[in-house]
Scaffold this motif. Structure first.
Motif, PDB file in Angstrom:
ATOM      1  N   LYS A 100     -11.204 -21.880   4.282  1.00  0.00           N
ATOM      2  CA  LYS A 100     -11.039 -23.335   4.202  1.00  0.00           C
ATOM      3  C   LYS A 100     -12.287 -24.027   4.734  1.00  0.00           C
ATOM      4  O   LYS A 100     -12.739 -25.035   4.206  1.00  0.00           O
ATOM      5  CB  LYS A 100      -9.805 -23.750   5.018  1.00  0.00           C
ATOM      6  CG  LYS A 100      -9.655 -25.240   5.252  1.00  0.00           C
ATOM      7  CD  LYS A 100      -9.288 -25.963   3.970  1.00  0.00           C
ATOM      8  CE  LYS A 100      -8.877 -27.412   4.202  1.00  0.00           C
ATOM      9  NZ  LYS A 100      -9.944 -28.216   4.804  1.00  0.00           N
ATOM     10  N   LEU A 158      -4.443 -28.449  13.422  1.00  0.00           N
ATOM     11  CA  LEU A 158      -4.530 -28.382  11.963  1.00  0.00           C
ATOM     12  C   LEU A 158      -5.864 -28.918  11.454  1.00  0.00           C
ATOM     13  O   LEU A 158      -6.475 -28.339  10.576  1.00  0.00           O
ATOM     14  CB  LEU A 158      -3.377 -29.180  11.362  1.00  0.00           C
ATOM     15  CG  LEU A 158      -3.137 -28.984   9.886  1.00  0.00           C
ATOM     16  CD1 LEU A 158      -2.458 -27.660   9.635  1.00  0.00           C
ATOM     17  CD2 LEU A 158      -2.276 -30.111   9.336  1.00  0.00           C
ATOM     18  N   THR A 159      -6.306 -30.055  11.999  1.00  0.00           N
ATOM     19  CA  THR A 159      -7.568 -30.626  11.544  1.00  0.00           C
ATOM     20  C   THR A 159      -8.679 -30.377  12.549  1.00  0.00           C
ATOM     21  O   THR A 159      -9.758 -30.932  12.438  1.00  0.00           O
ATOM     22  CB  THR A 159      -7.439 -32.143  11.293  1.00  0.00           C
ATOM     23  OG1 THR A 159      -6.980 -32.759  12.501  1.00  0.00           O
ATOM     24  CG2 THR A 159      -6.474 -32.425  10.180  1.00  0.00           C
ATOM     25  N   GLN A 201     -11.047 -30.344  19.963  1.00  0.00           N
ATOM     26  CA  GLN A 201      -9.715 -30.441  19.342  1.00  0.00           C
ATOM     27  C   GLN A 201      -9.250 -29.131  18.706  1.00  0.00           C
ATOM     28  O   GLN A 201      -9.910 -28.570  17.841  1.00  0.00           O
ATOM     29  CB  GLN A 201      -9.700 -31.543  18.286  1.00  0.00           C
ATOM     30  CG  GLN A 201      -8.306 -31.810  17.733  1.00  0.00           C
ATOM     31  CD  GLN A 201      -8.335 -32.809  16.591  1.00  0.00           C
ATOM     32  OE1 GLN A 201      -9.087 -33.769  16.621  1.00  0.00           O
ATOM     33  NE2 GLN A 201      -7.517 -32.583  15.587  1.00  0.00           N
ATOM     34  N   PRO A 231     -14.612 -34.732  20.535  1.00  0.00           N
ATOM     35  CA  PRO A 231     -13.791 -34.281  19.400  1.00  0.00           C
ATOM     36  C   PRO A 231     -13.888 -32.778  19.154  1.00  0.00           C
ATOM     37  O   PRO A 231     -12.954 -32.181  18.626  1.00  0.00           O
ATOM     38  CB  PRO A 231     -14.374 -35.043  18.206  1.00  0.00           C
ATOM     39  CG  PRO A 231     -15.105 -36.204  18.789  1.00  0.00           C
ATOM     40  CD  PRO A 231     -15.541 -35.812  20.161  1.00  0.00           C
ATOM     41  N   SER A 232     -15.025 -32.172  19.545  1.00  0.00           N
ATOM     42  CA  SER A 232     -15.201 -30.745  19.255  1.00  0.00           C
ATOM     43  C   SER A 232     -14.235 -29.882  20.072  1.00  0.00           C
ATOM     44  O   SER A 232     -14.117 -28.692  19.825  1.00  0.00           O
ATOM     45  CB  SER A 232     -16.641 -30.324  19.551  1.00  0.00           C
ATOM     46  OG  SER A 232     -16.978 -30.623  20.896  1.00  0.00           O
ATOM     47  N   PRO A 263       1.055 -23.847   5.757  1.00  0.00           N
ATOM     48  CA  PRO A 263       1.743 -24.886   6.512  1.00  0.00           C
ATOM     49  C   PRO A 263       1.585 -26.232   5.816  1.00  0.00           C
ATOM     50  O   PRO A 263       0.529 -26.520   5.275  1.00  0.00           O
ATOM     51  CB  PRO A 263       1.022 -24.879   7.863  1.00  0.00           C
ATOM     52  CG  PRO A 263      -0.312 -24.284   7.603  1.00  0.00           C
ATOM     53  CD  PRO A 263      -0.166 -23.370   6.420  1.00  0.00           C
ATOM     54  N   VAL A 264       2.638 -27.015   5.803  1.00  0.00           N
ATOM     55  CA  VAL A 264       2.596 -28.370   5.234  1.00  0.00           C
ATOM     56  C   VAL A 264       3.257 -29.323   6.223  1.00  0.00           C
ATOM     57  O   VAL A 264       3.809 -28.887   7.237  1.00  0.00           O
ATOM     58  CB  VAL A 264       3.300 -28.435   3.850  1.00  0.00           C
ATOM     59  CG1 VAL A 264       2.550 -27.587   2.831  1.00  0.00           C
ATOM     60  CG2 VAL A 264       4.747 -27.977   3.945  1.00  0.00           C
ATOM     61  N   GLY A 278       1.978 -31.252   8.417  1.00  0.00           N
ATOM     62  CA  GLY A 278       1.395 -31.105   9.740  1.00  0.00           C
ATOM     63  C   GLY A 278       1.853 -29.862  10.463  1.00  0.00           C
ATOM     64  O   GLY A 278       1.792 -29.794  11.691  1.00  0.00           O
ATOM     65  N   GLY A 279       2.302 -28.863   9.713  1.00  0.00           N
ATOM     66  CA  GLY A 279       2.786 -27.645  10.338  1.00  0.00           C
ATOM     67  C   GLY A 279       4.277 -27.690  10.650  1.00  0.00           C
ATOM     68  O   GLY A 279       4.847 -26.725  11.157  1.00  0.00           O
ATOM     69  N   SER A 285       3.571 -29.940  16.015  1.00  0.00           N
ATOM     70  CA  SER A 285       3.306 -28.908  15.002  1.00  0.00           C
ATOM     71  C   SER A 285       1.837 -28.851  14.624  1.00  0.00           C
ATOM     72  O   SER A 285       1.276 -27.774  14.432  1.00  0.00           O
ATOM     73  CB  SER A 285       4.142 -29.162  13.760  1.00  0.00           C
ATOM     74  OG  SER A 285       5.502 -29.140  14.094  1.00  0.00           O
ATOM     75  N   GLN A 337      -4.735 -25.072  -0.305  1.00  0.00           N
ATOM     76  CA  GLN A 337      -5.639 -25.119   0.842  1.00  0.00           C
ATOM     77  C   GLN A 337      -5.002 -24.527   2.082  1.00  0.00           C
ATOM     78  O   GLN A 337      -3.801 -24.679   2.310  1.00  0.00           O
ATOM     79  CB  GLN A 337      -6.011 -26.565   1.137  1.00  0.00           C
ATOM     80  CG  GLN A 337      -6.837 -27.228   0.044  1.00  0.00           C
ATOM     81  CD  GLN A 337      -8.330 -27.123   0.300  1.00  0.00           C
ATOM     82  OE1 GLN A 337      -8.834 -26.050   0.596  1.00  0.00           O
ATOM     83  NE2 GLN A 337      -9.028 -28.230   0.174  1.00  0.00           N
ATOM     84  N   ARG A 379      -5.143 -33.177  20.014  1.00  0.00           N
ATOM     85  CA  ARG A 379      -5.777 -34.325  19.353  1.00  0.00           C
ATOM     86  C   ARG A 379      -5.615 -35.589  20.191  1.00  0.00           C
ATOM     87  O   ARG A 379      -6.527 -36.417  20.264  1.00  0.00           O
ATOM     88  CB  ARG A 379      -5.172 -34.519  17.964  1.00  0.00           C
ATOM     89  CG  ARG A 379      -5.797 -35.687  17.245  1.00  0.00           C
ATOM     90  CD  ARG A 379      -5.333 -35.817  15.819  1.00  0.00           C
ATOM     91  NE  ARG A 379      -5.427 -37.205  15.422  1.00  0.00           N
ATOM     92  CZ  ARG A 379      -5.044 -37.656  14.255  1.00  0.00           C
ATOM     93  NH1 ARG A 379      -4.507 -36.834  13.364  1.00  0.00           N
ATOM     94  NH2 ARG A 379      -5.160 -38.924  13.969  1.00  0.00           N
ATOM     95  N   ARG A 413      -9.958 -27.132  15.566  1.00  0.00           N
ATOM     96  CA  ARG A 413     -10.348 -25.733  15.531  1.00  0.00           C
ATOM     97  C   ARG A 413      -9.118 -24.828  15.590  1.00  0.00           C
ATOM     98  O   ARG A 413      -8.080 -25.228  16.087  1.00  0.00           O
ATOM     99  CB  ARG A 413     -11.296 -25.471  16.701  1.00  0.00           C
ATOM    100  CG  ARG A 413     -12.460 -26.439  16.650  1.00  0.00           C
ATOM    101  CD  ARG A 413     -13.304 -26.402  17.885  1.00  0.00           C
ATOM    102  NE  ARG A 413     -14.269 -25.320  17.827  1.00  0.00           N
ATOM    103  CZ  ARG A 413     -15.498 -25.418  18.351  1.00  0.00           C
ATOM    104  NH1 ARG A 413     -15.881 -26.514  18.956  1.00  0.00           N
ATOM    105  NH2 ARG A 413     -16.314 -24.399  18.274  1.00  0.00           N
TER     106      ARG A 413
END
Lengths: 320, 263
Positions: free
Chosen positions: A89, A248-249, A245, A242-243, A128-129, A131-132, A267, A110, A232, A251
């Motif tokens: 991904k 899901l969006t 985090q 931010p690095s 996962p959909v 948001g998990g 989730s 994805q 998050r 690491r």
């Protein structure tokens, strides 16, 4: 040859770990696997790819961007006529799988947790959909079908240097395909181990109440030779960059131990850490979702729990 | 300059897990009762990014495009209340619950063309329902425009867009010629709340409604069939460590972890 095409990248002359994971997924589908490797040192990375399970490789040398990578994917797909296209991904800037799939007229799933072929040879995948909050399974209606893979969803195959395969260089007219121009790269200096490589990760969340608490987490991480991450909520509040985090969006980490402090375990956060072998959580809310995945838990105020925990740890580790 | 923002109506991702239910026979998420849908959070941030561009220069017009099976009127109007100038609604049962990104790309690209004169498209990095992160890329490919994904800052000037892309260890500054597509991430910062004046103004704006026929787009079969949808299995038995007080529990936790070879 109607096999699997894996889109991958070279990082400083070696195949990226995520590329080797995608090759392992391709082999799990039965192969044959052609690896298309782009980046600086693609040729030596292609040797890695073959040693780790690819049957052949296409290479495109140079630190090229996602647009050139999409063109490379188109050219290698034309040469290999794959039934399935796989890749990480996060390949390059995270847009390459979507760019390539659109150009190949392939449907794309994805961030898949697993891929397989059904009895009719159609690609199936789980991902996962919401948001998990849910897991979905899909089956491709046609071919070629593409899937991008979550970090660490597959483990790279053992290196076997006796494996051999053809390595075909492909020329991509990068100038003709490139419209994005990178003007500047700003990298935050990495202190200690990288999150993804850490055996121990200490995560902090909204429950910490402010940035100051992260100093305690850093101390704990140093003690355990680990790294610090965050939810998050803590990043959005500006307590840490931010690095940090995880989610899901953010690491994806899969350490031996994930120690979550003041993290409720939404989730979307769990999607980034549920690969941990063991999760230990400290949270004041006994009903917090994090406890559903934790091996050990303490329900309490981290301000009291953590210093005592760290003191005890010093004592226990002094005889190590 | 005309900016098109792509905004999707989704089930509120803040829905408490206790209220998040799945009808596994129908393979659908059950719309939680008494919880209104929301505009996808990253898409609200796309509206915010467009408003910041508008504030930085004269003559910016923001059109928001929302496509879906059915809409909650007050919800889809939120971007107008935030300050967008036009709302285009494409409401069609063909957008049923199954994800069909290629169809969404057909529709949105056609709507951008029909708007005419669009130089910049801004969208959220992904939607919080199917988390597919591919529709904006598809739209860029369909239009033949460049795309810069996962941005935390967007500026448009002198015929080009300058963005800061979020990278795992920092960011990169990227330029692209207009027209172009940009996706934004939460690092952009919170979207503004509509003020009372904006809410009143939005009430007076009649959305532009286009049908698939207006756009000349045919429904298409999804490339993937959804075969199963379920809650993830998480059945770890947590051993809760208790003590005389919280500090004592902390000490005992360390001992228990040592005992279990976690340390």
């Amino acid at each position: 040859m109607a096999g699997v095409l894996v889109l991958g990248e070279a990082l400083e002359g070696a195949a990226a770990a995520s590329t080797l994971e995608a090759i392992a997924a391709g082999r799990a589908l039965g192969g044959p696997v052609a690896a298309a490797i782009i980046g600086d040192g693609a040729k030596s990375a292609a040797q890695d790819a073959i040693a780790h399970g690819a049957d052949s490789a296409f290479v495109c040398e140079g630190g090229l961007g996602p647009e050139a990578a999409a063109a490379f994917a188109e050219q290698t797909a034309a040469a290999s006529a794959p039934r399935v296209v796989l890749g990480a991904k996060a390949l390059l800037d995270g847009s390459v799988m979507a760019r390539a799939a659109y150009r190949l007229g392939a449907g794309l799933l994805q961030d898949c947790a697993s891929v397989a072929l059904d009895a009719d040879g159609r690609l199936t995948a789980t991902r996962p959909v919401y948001g998990g909050n849910a897991m979905a399974a899909f089956r491709a209606s046609g071919s070629p079908a593409a899937a991008s893979l979550r970090a660490r969803a597959y483990e790279a195959l053992e290196r076997d240097d006796s494996r051999a395969g053809s390595i075909v260089p492909i020329e991509v007219d990068a100038a003709a395909h490139t419209r994005l121009r990178v003007v500047e790269r700003v990298r935050r200096p990495q202190e200690g181990v990288r999150l993804e490589d850490a055996r121990v990760v200490v995560g902090g969340g909204r429950g910490l109440g402010g940035p100051e608490a992260f100093a305690q987490l850093e101390e704990l991480a140093r003690l355990l030779r680990g790294a610090v991450g965050a939810s998050r909520a803590a990043c959005d509040a500006g307590w840490v960059p931010p690095s940090y985090q995880i989610g899901l969006t953010g690491r994806t980490v899969a350490p031996d131990l994930y120690l979550a402090v003041g993290i409720s375990g939404a989730s979307q956060h769990m999607a980034g850490c549920s690969g941990a072998r063991d999760i230990v959580a400290i949270n004041k809310d006994a009903g917090a979702n994090i406890f559903k995945e934790a091996r050990f838990g303490v329900v309490g105020d981290w301000r009291q729990v953590l210093p005592a925990f760290v003191d005890q740890l010093h004592e226990l580790l002094s005889d190590r | 300059m005309k900016i098109a923002v792509l905004a999707k109506q989704v089930i509120d991702p803040e829905t408490p897990l206790s209220a998040f239910k799945i009808d596994s026979d129908a393979k659908r998420v059950v719309t939680p009762p008494n919880l209104p849908p929301v505009i996808n959070g990253f898409d609200e941030q796309a509206v915010e990014a467009a408003l910041r561009v508008k504030e930085a220069q004269a003559d910016v017009f923001i059109a928001v495009i929302t496509a879906g099976a059915s809409f909650a009127p007050d919800v889809v109007k939120k971007p107008l209340a935030m300050g967008a100038d036009q709302l285009v609604l494409i409401e069609d049962p063909a957008f049923d619950a199954n994800p069909n990104p290629l169809f969404a790309v057909d529709v949105l690209a056609a709507a951008i063309r029909r708007l005419g004169g669009v130089e910049l498209v801004i969208a959220g990095r992904q939607a919080s329902d199917w988390d597919n992160a591919q529709v904006p890329v598809g739209v860029a490919e369909a239009l033949g425009w460049p795309i810069a994904t996962v941005c935390q800052r967007v500026e448009a000037r002198d015929g080009k867009v300058v963005v800061e892309r979020v990278t795992p260890d920092g960011h990169e500054v990227v330029e692209a010629p207009l027209p172009t597509v940009v996706t934004v991430s939460n690092e952009l910062g919170n979207a503004r709340y509509p003020n009372m004046r904006g809410i009143m103004a939005a009430k007076r704006v009649e959305p532009t409604r286009w049908s698939l026929d207006d756009l000349g787009v045919q429904p298409r079969e999804p490339a993937f069939e959804l075969t199963d949808l379920r809650l993830p299995e998480t059945a770890k038995l947590t051993e809760f460590i208790e003590g005389e007080d919280d500090a004592d529990a902390g000490r005992k936790l360390a001992a228990a972890m040592r005992e279990a070879n976690l340390l």
